[in-house]
Design a protein around this motif. Structure first.
Motif, mmCIF file in Angstrom:
data_model
loop_
_atom_site.group_PDB
_atom_site.id
_atom_site.type_symbol
_atom_site.label_atom_id
_atom_site.label_comp_id
_atom_site.label_asym_id
_atom_site.label_seq_id
_atom_site.Cartn_x
_atom_site.Cartn_y
_atom_site.Cartn_z
ATOM 1 N N VAL A 180 29.395 -21.665 -11.074
ATOM 2 C CA VAL A 180 29.738 -22.684 -12.202
ATOM 3 C C VAL A 180 30.199 -22.142 -13.489
ATOM 4 O O VAL A 180 31.282 -22.949 -13.753
ATOM 5 C CB VAL A 180 28.308 -23.297 -12.694
ATOM 6 C CG1 VAL A 180 28.468 -24.259 -13.779
ATOM 7 C CG2 VAL A 180 27.485 -24.087 -11.476
ATOM 8 N N ARG A 181 30.098 -20.877 -13.650
ATOM 9 C CA ARG A 181 30.726 -20.235 -14.710
ATOM 10 C C ARG A 181 32.227 -20.023 -14.372
ATOM 11 O O ARG A 181 33.030 -20.335 -15.270
ATOM 12 C CB ARG A 181 30.228 -18.930 -15.112
ATOM 13 C CG ARG A 181 29.021 -18.980 -15.869
ATOM 14 C CD ARG A 181 28.562 -17.643 -16.553
ATOM 15 N NE ARG A 181 27.027 -17.817 -17.014
ATOM 16 C CZ ARG A 181 26.114 -17.306 -16.408
ATOM 17 N NH1 ARG A 181 26.227 -16.346 -15.501
ATOM 18 N NH2 ARG A 181 24.718 -17.750 -16.904
ATOM 19 N N CYS A 188 36.933 -26.622 -14.759
ATOM 20 C CA CYS A 188 36.074 -27.753 -14.381
ATOM 21 C C CYS A 188 35.339 -28.390 -15.294
ATOM 22 O O CYS A 188 34.887 -27.699 -16.054
ATOM 23 C CB CYS A 188 35.363 -27.106 -12.987
ATOM 24 S SG CYS A 188 34.089 -28.418 -12.057
ATOM 25 N N LEU A 189 35.405 -29.868 -15.094
ATOM 26 C CA LEU A 189 34.682 -30.535 -16.336
ATOM 27 C C LEU A 189 33.312 -30.995 -15.671
ATOM 28 O O LEU A 189 32.519 -31.100 -16.393
ATOM 29 C CB LEU A 189 35.536 -31.866 -16.495
ATOM 30 C CG LEU A 189 36.757 -31.308 -17.285
ATOM 31 C CD1 LEU A 189 37.488 -32.682 -17.748
ATOM 32 C CD2 LEU A 189 36.563 -30.399 -18.403
ATOM 33 N N ALA A 229 24.383 -25.246 -20.731
ATOM 34 C CA ALA A 229 24.907 -24.426 -21.754
ATOM 35 C C ALA A 229 26.228 -23.645 -21.399
ATOM 36 O O ALA A 229 26.650 -23.103 -22.357
ATOM 37 C CB ALA A 229 23.753 -23.301 -21.925
ATOM 38 N N ILE A 230 26.765 -24.057 -20.385
ATOM 39 C CA ILE A 230 27.912 -23.526 -19.949
ATOM 40 C C ILE A 230 28.990 -23.871 -20.641
ATOM 41 O O ILE A 230 29.479 -25.293 -20.330
ATOM 42 C CB ILE A 230 28.039 -23.012 -18.243
ATOM 43 C CG1 ILE A 230 27.041 -22.263 -17.782
ATOM 44 C CG2 ILE A 230 29.476 -22.758 -17.812
ATOM 45 C CD1 ILE A 230 27.002 -22.083 -16.337
ATOM 46 N N LEU A 231 29.945 -23.321 -21.481
ATOM 47 C CA LEU A 231 31.003 -24.042 -22.087
ATOM 48 C C LEU A 231 32.257 -24.536 -21.035
ATOM 49 O O LEU A 231 32.283 -23.878 -20.150
ATOM 50 C CB LEU A 231 31.624 -22.749 -23.015
ATOM 51 C CG LEU A 231 32.278 -23.301 -24.242
ATOM 52 C CD1 LEU A 231 31.334 -23.587 -25.428
ATOM 53 C CD2 LEU A 231 33.005 -21.701 -25.076
ATOM 54 N N GLY A 232 32.647 -25.505 -21.595
ATOM 55 C CA GLY A 232 33.808 -26.118 -20.618
ATOM 56 C C GLY A 232 33.234 -27.411 -19.702
ATOM 57 O O GLY A 232 33.818 -28.421 -19.443
ATOM 58 N N LYS A 259 24.937 -33.082 -21.623
ATOM 59 C CA LYS A 259 25.991 -33.072 -20.348
ATOM 60 C C LYS A 259 25.585 -34.031 -19.104
ATOM 61 O O LYS A 259 26.321 -34.341 -18.051
ATOM 62 C CB LYS A 259 26.510 -31.781 -20.066
ATOM 63 C CG LYS A 259 26.991 -31.100 -21.069
ATOM 64 C CD LYS A 259 27.533 -29.695 -20.615
ATOM 65 C CE LYS A 259 28.213 -28.944 -22.062
ATOM 66 N NZ LYS A 259 28.557 -27.780 -21.864
ATOM 67 N N GLN A 260 24.208 -34.339 -19.074
ATOM 68 C CA GLN A 260 23.643 -35.049 -17.964
ATOM 69 C C GLN A 260 24.526 -36.452 -17.782
ATOM 70 O O GLN A 260 24.490 -36.990 -18.981
ATOM 71 C CB GLN A 260 22.339 -35.018 -18.255
ATOM 72 C CG GLN A 260 21.555 -36.133 -17.168
ATOM 73 C CD GLN A 260 21.614 -35.760 -15.904
ATOM 74 O OE1 GLN A 260 21.272 -34.537 -15.306
ATOM 75 N NE2 GLN A 260 22.036 -36.566 -14.748
#
Ligand code: 5AD
Ligand code: SF4
Length: 440
Positions: A180-181, A188-189, A229-232, A259-260
Motif C-alpha cells: 500500500v505504501r 494511488c488514491l 495513516a498512509i499519506l496519499g 478515508k473509509q
C-alpha cells in the motif's frame, strides 16, 4: 514478439490474480494482444461460484479448437477456481483445447511450463512459491486491489470457495503495508482490500502494527487504521466481510475513519433464520439487522450493499417473503441476486436437494430485482442538489465518470485529463444506476 490475452471471469479477487499473471507474462517478454485471435498465449481465469460461470468456460473451449487450427503454436491456459476444485479432473475431461490447467496458487510455475511448451518464451528466474508475493500489473495508477487473504474456513453449505481456493490464509501485515505504501508513492488514491471474509483478517506478524494501534483487538480494524495513516491514499474500500465479525471496533473504524468510503458491502444471503441455518451462515436475521441498525445510528447516510441467494434448497414462499422484508428493513443501495446453483462437493449438494424450480427461482429473483430498483431510484433522489466527491476513472466523448464515496456511479461533463482526479460534482438528476451532475 509473442503476445498474450487474459480473460477474467468472476470476482475482484480473480481480477487481482489476473494482474499477477500479467506480471509474469510481461516478465517473460510478452506483450498484450489486441484480440484473442492474435494471441500466442491465452489465459482464462475461471469462476466456479455458479454453474453458469463454468458453462461459459466450456463454451470458450470450442473456440480454442478453432483458434488452434489457425495458430497451431497457440497455448491455452485455464486457471482460477475451476481447476482449484476439480480434484478428480472431472471438469477438465469436459474441456477441449486446453494445454495448461492449474489452480490459482500454482500460477508461479506458469513461466516454467510455458517455456517448456515453447522454447522461444524465456522463463522467469527466482519466483517465490507464494503467488501473492508477485507484484500485480495494476490496471490503473490511481486505484488498486490489494488481496490480504485467500481461501475460507467458513463452509457455508452452498459455497464452493473453501474447495476451490482452500482454507483461509492471511498475508503478512508487513507485505500488505509495503504494497500500500508503494502504491501511495506511485500516486494511488483508492485501495480496495480483498478477502473471502476480509474482516476475519488475522495478521501472522502482529508485531508490525504501530504502537499507537496496539490497544485494539480486531486485526482487520487495526489494518484499516494503519492504511488510513498512509499519506496519499484518499479512499479505503473492502470486500467482502461476514456479519459475524462486524464487531464494535470494526464498526468504529467503518464510521470514524476519514478515508473509509461511505459504503459497506455486507452479504446476507437470506432473511429467514431457517434458511440461514441450512446455509450454515452462523448468524440470524436479527443479528444482521442489529449490525445495520448500529451502523446507521452512527452514520445515517452510509450506503449498504448485499448479496442474496434466492431459491436455496427448500426455500418456501413465506421464507422468501422474509428476505423481501429484510431488504425493505435494510433499505439496501445495491444487492446482487443469485439463483441457487448446486455445486458438486458442497454440503448442500450432498444433503439438501435442489427442490425449488427454476421458474420459482426466476420469479423470486425478479421480485427482488424490482424491489431493489424502486429502492435505489428513491434513495438516489436524495443526492439531487448535493455536492459529492467523485474519483473519475473513465472518460468518453466529453463525459467522464467515476464513483462517489457511496460507490454510486456519477457522470459529468469533462475530458481525459480528469481521469485519476477527485472532483466535486453537484448532482442534478438521479437514475437507478447513474447520478448525473456538473463539476463545481
Ligand atoms: N448458488 C448461487 N449463488 C451463490 N453464491 C455463492 N455460492 C452460490 C451458489 N451455489 C453467491 C453468494 C455469494 C456470491 C459471491 O455468490 O451470494 O455472496
Ligand atoms: Fe463462501 Fe461462506 Fe466463505 Fe463467503 S463465507 S466464501 S459464502 S463459504
Amino acid at each position: 514478439m509473442p503476445n498474450y490475452f487474459i480473460t477474467t471471469l468472476g470476482c475482484q479477487m480473480n481480477k487481482n490474480d489476473s494482474e499477477r499473471i500479467e506480471t509474469m507474462l510481461r516478465g517473460m517478454g510478452m506483450d498484450l494482444a489486441e484480440t484473442e485471435e492474435s494471441a500466442d498465449v491465452i489465459v482464462i481465469n475461471t469462476c466456479s461460484v455458479r454453474q453458469t460461470a463454468e458453462d461459459r468456460v466450456y463454451g470458450f473451449g470450442r473456440n480454442f479448437v478453432e483458434l488452434k487450427k489457425k495458430n497451431p503454436g497457440l497455448i491455452v491456459c485455464v486457471t482460477g477456481c475451476m481447476p482449484g476444485r476439480d480434484k478428480d479432473s472431472r471438469l477438465r475431461s469436459k474441456l477441449v483445447g486446453v494445454d495448461l490447467y492449474f489452480p490459482t496458487k500454482d500460477m508461479v510455475y506458469l513461466p516454467q511450463w510455458l517455456s517448456e511448451l515453447n522454447p522461444d518464451l524465456r522463463p522467469m528466474a527466482d519466483l517465490e512459491k507464494d503467488y501473492l508475493s508477485l507484484k500485480p500489473t495494476y490496471q490503473k495508477k490511481f486505484q488498486a486491489f490489494v488481496t490480504i487473504q485467500t481461501g475460507c474456513n467458513h463452509f457455508c453449505t452452498y459455497c464452493v470457495v473453501p474447495f476451490s481456493r482452500g482454507l483461509e490464509v492471511n498475508r503478512s501485515l508487513q507485505t500488505i503495508l509495503t504494497e500500500v505504501r508503494d502504491l501511495a508513492v506511485g500516486g494511488c488514491l483508492e485501495i480496495t482490500l480483498l478477502g473471502q471474509i476480509v474482516n476475519h483478517y488475522q495478521a501472522p506478524d502482529p508485531e508490525h502494527f504501530s504502537l499507537g494501534n496496539s490497544y485494539q483487538k480486531n486485526d482487520f480494524a487495526k489494518l484499516l487504521w494503519e492504511i488510513n495513516a498512509i499519506l496519499g491514499i484518499q479512499r479505503i474500500h473492502w470486500t467482502a466481510p461476514h456479519p459475524l465479525y462486524m464487531n464494535d471496533e470494526l464498526i468504529d473504524a467503518l464510521t470514524i475513519l476519514p478515508k473509509q468510503v461511505n459504503y459497506l458491502h455486507l452479504p446476507v444471503q437470506s432473511g429467514n433464520n431457517e434458511v440461514l441455518n441450512r446455509m450454515n451462515r452462523r448468524h440470524t436475521r436479527e443479528f444482521y439487522l442489529d449490525i445495520i441498525t448500529k451502523i446507521k445510528a452512527r452514520k445515517p447516510n452510509i450506503a449498504i450493499g448485499t448479496d442474496i441467494i434466492v431459491g436455496f434448497s427448500g426455500e418456501t414462499d413465506e421464507q422468501f417473503a422474509d428476505t423481501m422484508s429484510l431488504f425493505a428493513a435494510c433499505d439496501f443501495d445495491i444487492s446482487y441476486h443469485a439463483k441457487y446453483s448446486p455445486r458438486s462437493g458442497t454440503v448442500a449438494d450432498k444433503v439438501f436437494p435442489d427442490t425449488v424450480t427454476m421458474e420459482r427461482k426466476k420469479e423470486r429473483w425478479w421480485k427482488l430485482q424490482v424491489l431493489m430498483e424502486e429502492t435505489v431510484l428513491r434513495k438516489n433522489q436524495s443526492y439531487v442538489g448535493k455536492t459529492i466527491s467523485v474519483l473519475i476513472d473513465d472518460a468518453k466523448n466529453g463525459w467522464c465518470m467515476g464513483n462517489s464515496p457511496e460507490m454510486k456511479r456519477v457522470q459529468c461533463m469533462g475530458g481525459e485529463e480528469l481521469v485519476g482526479t477527485i472532483q466535486s460534482v453537484v448532482i442534478e438528476r438521479a437514475e437507478e444506476w447513474i447520478l448525473w451532475g456538473q463539476r463545481k
